[in-house]
Design a protein around this motif. Structure first.
Motif, PDB file in Angstrom:
ATOM      1  N   VAL A  36      -3.916 -23.752  -3.424  1.00 31.71           N
ATOM      2  CA  VAL A  36      -3.872 -23.286  -2.038  1.00 31.71           C
ATOM      3  C   VAL A  36      -4.616 -21.950  -1.974  1.00 31.71           C
ATOM      4  O   VAL A  36      -4.287 -21.012  -2.710  1.00 31.71           O
ATOM      5  N   VAL A  37      -5.616 -21.874  -1.120  1.00 28.70           N
ATOM      6  CA  VAL A  37      -6.309 -20.606  -0.881  1.00 28.70           C
ATOM      7  C   VAL A  37      -6.112 -20.246   0.586  1.00 28.70           C
ATOM      8  O   VAL A  37      -6.516 -20.982   1.480  1.00 28.70           O
ATOM      9  N   ASP A  38      -5.451 -19.113   0.815  1.00 31.01           N
ATOM     10  CA  ASP A  38      -5.216 -18.648   2.174  1.00 31.01           C
ATOM     11  C   ASP A  38      -6.334 -17.697   2.596  1.00 31.01           C
ATOM     12  O   ASP A  38      -6.645 -16.728   1.896  1.00 31.01           O
ATOM     13  N   ASP A  39      -6.914 -17.988   3.768  1.00 30.52           N
ATOM     14  CA  ASP A  39      -8.076 -17.223   4.225  1.00 30.52           C
ATOM     15  C   ASP A  39      -7.654 -16.072   5.131  1.00 30.52           C
ATOM     16  O   ASP A  39      -8.068 -15.960   6.280  1.00 30.52           O
ATOM     17  N   CYS A  40      -6.807 -15.199   4.572  1.00 31.51           N
ATOM     18  CA  CYS A  40      -6.357 -14.000   5.281  1.00 31.51           C
ATOM     19  C   CYS A  40      -5.710 -14.353   6.622  1.00 31.51           C
ATOM     20  O   CYS A  40      -6.078 -13.832   7.684  1.00 31.51           O
ATOM     21  N   SER A  41      -4.728 -15.258   6.562  1.00 28.78           N
ATOM     22  CA  SER A  41      -4.033 -15.701   7.770  1.00 28.78           C
ATOM     23  C   SER A  41      -3.338 -14.538   8.471  1.00 28.78           C
ATOM     24  O   SER A  41      -2.889 -13.580   7.838  1.00 28.78           O
ATOM     25  N   THR A  42      -3.232 -14.655   9.789  1.00 30.62           N
ATOM     26  CA  THR A  42      -2.546 -13.633  10.579  1.00 30.62           C
ATOM     27  C   THR A  42      -1.154 -14.089  11.006  1.00 30.62           C
ATOM     28  O   THR A  42      -0.435 -13.349  11.684  1.00 30.62           O
ATOM     29  N   LYS A  54       7.778 -21.611  -4.823  1.00 34.62           N
ATOM     30  CA  LYS A  54       8.195 -20.607  -5.808  1.00 34.62           C
ATOM     31  C   LYS A  54       8.766 -21.191  -7.094  1.00 34.62           C
ATOM     32  O   LYS A  54       8.684 -20.563  -8.154  1.00 34.62           O
ATOM     33  N   ASN A  55       9.315 -22.382  -7.056  1.00 34.77           N
ATOM     34  CA  ASN A  55       9.915 -22.973  -8.259  1.00 34.77           C
ATOM     35  C   ASN A  55       9.103 -24.125  -8.833  1.00 34.77           C
ATOM     36  O   ASN A  55       9.596 -24.887  -9.667  1.00 34.77           O
ATOM     37  N   ASP A  56       7.862 -24.260  -8.388  1.00 34.44           N
ATOM     38  CA  ASP A  56       7.023 -25.382  -8.833  1.00 34.44           C
ATOM     39  C   ASP A  56       5.685 -24.846  -9.344  1.00 34.44           C
ATOM     40  O   ASP A  56       4.837 -24.424  -8.567  1.00 34.44           O
ATOM     41  N   THR A  57       5.506 -24.864 -10.656  1.00 34.70           N
ATOM     42  CA  THR A  57       4.299 -24.295 -11.261  1.00 34.70           C
ATOM     43  C   THR A  57       3.053 -25.147 -11.016  1.00 34.70           C
ATOM     44  O   THR A  57       1.942 -24.719 -11.341  1.00 34.70           O
ATOM     45  N   ARG A  58       3.220 -26.331 -10.445  1.00 37.60           N
ATOM     46  CA  ARG A  58       2.052 -27.165 -10.129  1.00 37.60           C
ATOM     47  C   ARG A  58       1.272 -26.610  -8.948  1.00 37.60           C
ATOM     48  O   ARG A  58       0.107 -26.963  -8.735  1.00 37.60           O
ATOM     49  N   PHE A  59       1.910 -25.740  -8.172  1.00 38.93           N
ATOM     50  CA  PHE A  59       1.259 -25.113  -7.028  1.00 38.93           C
ATOM     51  C   PHE A  59       0.770 -23.724  -7.411  1.00 38.93           C
ATOM     52  O   PHE A  59       1.491 -22.955  -8.049  1.00 38.93           O
ATOM     53  N   LYS A  60      -0.456 -23.417  -6.998  1.00 39.42           N
ATOM     54  CA  LYS A  60      -1.024 -22.089  -7.245  1.00 39.42           C
ATOM     55  C   LYS A  60      -1.578 -21.554  -5.934  1.00 39.42           C
ATOM     56  O   LYS A  60      -2.372 -22.216  -5.273  1.00 39.42           O
ATOM     57  N   LEU A  61      -1.153 -20.365  -5.570  1.00 41.57           N
ATOM     58  CA  LEU A  61      -1.581 -19.750  -4.318  1.00 41.57           C
ATOM     59  C   LEU A  61      -2.505 -18.575  -4.575  1.00 41.57           C
ATOM     60  O   LEU A  61      -2.206 -17.700  -5.389  1.00 41.57           O
ATOM     61  N   TYR A  62      -3.623 -18.560  -3.861  1.00 45.19           N
ATOM     62  CA  TYR A  62      -4.587 -17.463  -3.931  1.00 45.19           C
ATOM     63  C   TYR A  62      -4.845 -16.986  -2.500  1.00 45.19           C
ATOM     64  O   TYR A  62      -4.709 -17.747  -1.542  1.00 45.19           O
ATOM     65  N   GLU A  63      -5.230 -15.720  -2.369  1.00 46.00           N
ATOM     66  CA  GLU A  63      -5.457 -15.149  -1.042  1.00 46.00           C
ATOM     67  C   GLU A  63      -6.809 -14.450  -0.980  1.00 46.00           C
ATOM     68  O   GLU A  63      -7.149 -13.657  -1.859  1.00 46.00           O
ATOM     69  N   ASN A  64      -7.572 -14.766   0.058  1.00 44.39           N
ATOM     70  CA  ASN A  64      -8.792 -14.005   0.325  1.00 44.39           C
ATOM     71  C   ASN A  64      -8.406 -12.646   0.886  1.00 44.39           C
ATOM     72  O   ASN A  64      -7.505 -12.546   1.722  1.00 44.39           O
ATOM     73  N   GLU A  65      -9.077 -11.596   0.439  1.00 44.37           N
ATOM     74  CA  GLU A  65      -8.759 -10.246   0.902  1.00 44.37           C
ATOM     75  C   GLU A  65      -9.145 -10.039   2.358  1.00 44.37           C
ATOM     76  O   GLU A  65      -8.512  -9.265   3.073  1.00 44.37           O
ATOM     77  N   VAL A  66     -10.217 -10.711   2.772  1.00 40.18           N
ATOM     78  CA  VAL A  66     -10.634 -10.698   4.181  1.00 40.18           C
ATOM     79  C   VAL A  66     -10.940 -12.129   4.579  1.00 40.18           C
ATOM     80  O   VAL A  66     -11.128 -12.994   3.731  1.00 40.18           O
ATOM     81  N   ASN A  67     -10.977 -12.386   5.888  1.00 41.96           N
ATOM     82  CA  ASN A  67     -11.272 -13.736   6.360  1.00 41.96           C
ATOM     83  C   ASN A  67     -12.714 -14.102   6.028  1.00 41.96           C
ATOM     84  O   ASN A  67     -13.642 -13.403   6.419  1.00 41.96           O
ATOM     85  N   LYS A  68     -12.888 -15.203   5.299  1.00 43.26           N
ATOM     86  CA  LYS A  68     -14.209 -15.603   4.816  1.00 43.26           C
ATOM     87  C   LYS A  68     -14.729 -16.874   5.475  1.00 43.26           C
ATOM     88  O   LYS A  68     -15.902 -17.192   5.352  1.00 43.26           O
ATOM     89  N   GLY A  69     -13.859 -17.634   6.121  1.00 40.50           N
ATOM     90  CA  GLY A  69     -14.294 -18.874   6.741  1.00 40.50           C
ATOM     91  C   GLY A  69     -14.028 -20.089   5.878  1.00 40.50           C
ATOM     92  O   GLY A  69     -13.745 -20.005   4.682  1.00 40.50           O
TER      93      GLY A  69
END
Length: 277
Positions: A36-42, A54-69
């Motif tokens: 999952v990559v979040d594009d700087c959601s508001t 939080k309890n499932d290591t199969r999921f990985k979350l990353y966040e863009n520092e600014v909205n990239k599209g």
């Protein structure tokens, strides 16, 4: 057992993510990861996603520092993936619980294909089934296929090794990102159609493809098609010159207008019927 990476590019779809999440943890096939990559959601997307995974290591979350599209975010998803197969799932949509297993079985039966794609089910905002999108069909893949009119859509699963042979998704695209992906993958090999709905597509007022951005998507798709024509070194189509540089969408769509005519469609149908994929 092959591993598949489900790629979720999120922007302000936190309120829908629970359905997406539930459809993933219910899969009959269990060797998967979710990027999952979040594009700087508001909205509160990041908070919602973190709580669910939080309890499932199969999921990985990353966040863009600014909205990239969308293009940048989907390209980043693919870069972070480690699976043998990749597939995009929008955070406001969902899969059927057998979707992944069904797709990977097709690759086991035919190792020459580089992708599979399925029918999709249109759903209302609450994800209740409405109707099947009946325009998706088995395509006859050649250098003049540009998915215009639409014949390939989600659920689209492709080999990671095929993706790595392309230049990847254009990170500058804001719309028509999936079309860019389809055309590039099809330049590597053929795809198999699964005549069964495996993707649940939510129709709602905030959906990108359903909003006022449709005009921008049409323009972007024309640019994607033109780029594909240049990659494929196509200089003429039906004795008409392919523009050296992109000017406007009509110039591109007019080149392909013959593909909507009955004679062409009949010939394509016959070719597809006699092609074993």
């Amino acid at each position: 057992m092959n591993k598949i990476s489900i790629l979720v590019a999120n922007y302000n779809n936190g309120r829908y993510f629970k359905d997406c999440y539930d459809s993933l943890i219910s899969q009959s096939y269990d060797n998967w990861e979710v990027i999952v990559v979040d594009d700087c959601s508001t909205d509160d997307s990041v908070k919602i996603v973190k709580e669910l995974i939080k309890n499932d290591t199969r999921f990985k979350l990353y966040e863009n520092e600014v909205n990239k599209g969308c293009g940048y975010t989907k390209a980043k998803c693919a870069e972070l993936a480690t699976g043998d197969f990749l597939a995009y799932l929008d955070p406001d949509d969902a899969l059927f619980d057998y979707s992944i297993e069904c797709c990977l079985e097709k690759f086991q039966k035919n190792n020459k294909i580089v992708a599979v794609y399925s029918q999709l089910m249109f759903c209302d905002e609450n994800l209740n089934h409405k109707t099947i999108f009946n325009k998706i069909k088995q395509i006859h893949n050649n250098q003049f296929f540009f998915n215009c009119p639409i014949q390939i859509s989600a659920f689209f699963v492709f080999k990671r090794e095929a993706y790595l042979k392309t230049e990847g998704i254009d990170p500058n695209l804001r719309t028509a990102v999936d079309q860019d992906l389809y055309l590039k993958i099809l330049e590597i090999g053929d795809a198999k159609f699964i005549e069964e709905p495996l993707y649940r597509y939510r129709l709602h007022s905030q959906g990108i493809s359903q909003s006022a951005s449709k005009g921008k998507a049409k323009e972007s798709f024309a640019k994607v098609i033109h780029q594909a024509m240049k990659r494929r070194r196509i200089e003429k189509i039906q004795n008409k010159n392919v523009p050296e540089h992109y000017t406007n969408a009509d110039d591109i769509y007019n080149l392909l207008s013959y593909q909507t005519k009955i004679p062409y469609r009949l010939i394509s149908k016959i070719k597809t019927a006699f092609t074993t994929i």
